[in-house]
Scaffold this active site. Structure first.
Site, PDB file in Angstrom:
ATOM      1  N   CYS A  33       0.835  -1.212   0.000  1.00 46.51           N
ATOM      2  CA  CYS A  33       0.000   0.000   0.000  1.00 46.51           C
ATOM      3  C   CYS A  33       0.870   1.263   0.000  1.00 46.51           C
ATOM      4  O   CYS A  33       1.577   1.532   0.971  1.00 46.51           O
ATOM      5  CB  CYS A  33      -0.907  -0.069   1.232  1.00 46.51           C
ATOM      6  SG  CYS A  33      -1.609   1.479   1.779  1.00 46.51           S
ATOM      7  N   CYS A  36       0.204   3.830   2.762  1.00 45.48           N
ATOM      8  CA  CYS A  36       0.680   3.283   4.048  1.00 45.48           C
ATOM      9  C   CYS A  36       2.169   3.571   4.219  1.00 45.48           C
ATOM     10  O   CYS A  36       2.621   3.970   5.300  1.00 45.48           O
ATOM     11  CB  CYS A  36       0.447   1.778   4.125  1.00 45.48           C
ATOM     12  SG  CYS A  36      -1.277   1.283   4.031  1.00 45.48           S
TER      13      CYS A  36
END
Length: 109
Positions: A33, A36
Site C-alpha cells: 500500500c 501506508c
C-alpha cells in the site's frame, strides 16, 4: 530510546492490547500500500509524542487477516481508536492531522 511501533501478529495479540490498555490505536496497513508507506514515518513520529498515553499497534492485513476482518477494515491505512476496549472512532486514509486528532482523543480519554 523510542521503540518503533510493534506489530499485532495475531488476533490474540490485538485483543490483549485492546483489552489491556486504556487507549489503543490499531493501525491497519499492508506492504503493497503506497499511502501506508508514505504515512508510516509520520505515525512513528506521532508515537514518540503520544506513545506513553496511547498504545499504537500495527496490523498487517495480509499476515493478520483475522483482526482486519473482525474489525471490518475495508481499506488501508485504517486507524481505529479503542478506549476501555470499545471502538470510539476511526480514520480511513493517510491523513496525518486526522490521525493526530485520534491520538489527542485517546490521550484525553
Amino acid at each position: 530510546l523510542t521503540m518503533s511501533i510493534p506489530y499485532g501478529k495475531s488476533e490474540a495479540d490485538v485483543a490483549a492490547a485492546v483489552g489491556g490498555s486504556k487507549a489503543v490505536l490499531l493501525y491497519f496497513t499492508a506492504s503493497w500500500c503506497g499511502p501506508c508507506k508514505a504515512i508510516a514515518p509520520k505515525v512513528e513520529e506521532l508515537n514518540k509524542t503520544y506513545g506513553e498515553f496511547v498504545k499504537i499497534l500495527k496490523i498487517d492485513i495480509d499476515t493478520n487477516e483475522e483482526s482486519a476482518a473482525k474489525r471490518q477494515v475495508r481499506a488501508v491505512p485504517t486507524f481505529q481508536l479503542y478506549v476501555n476496549g470499545e471502538k470510539v472512532t476511526e480514520v480511513v486514509g493517510a491523513d496525518e492531522s486526522k490521525i493526530k486528532a485520534l491520538l489527542e482523543k485517546g490521550k484525553s480519554a
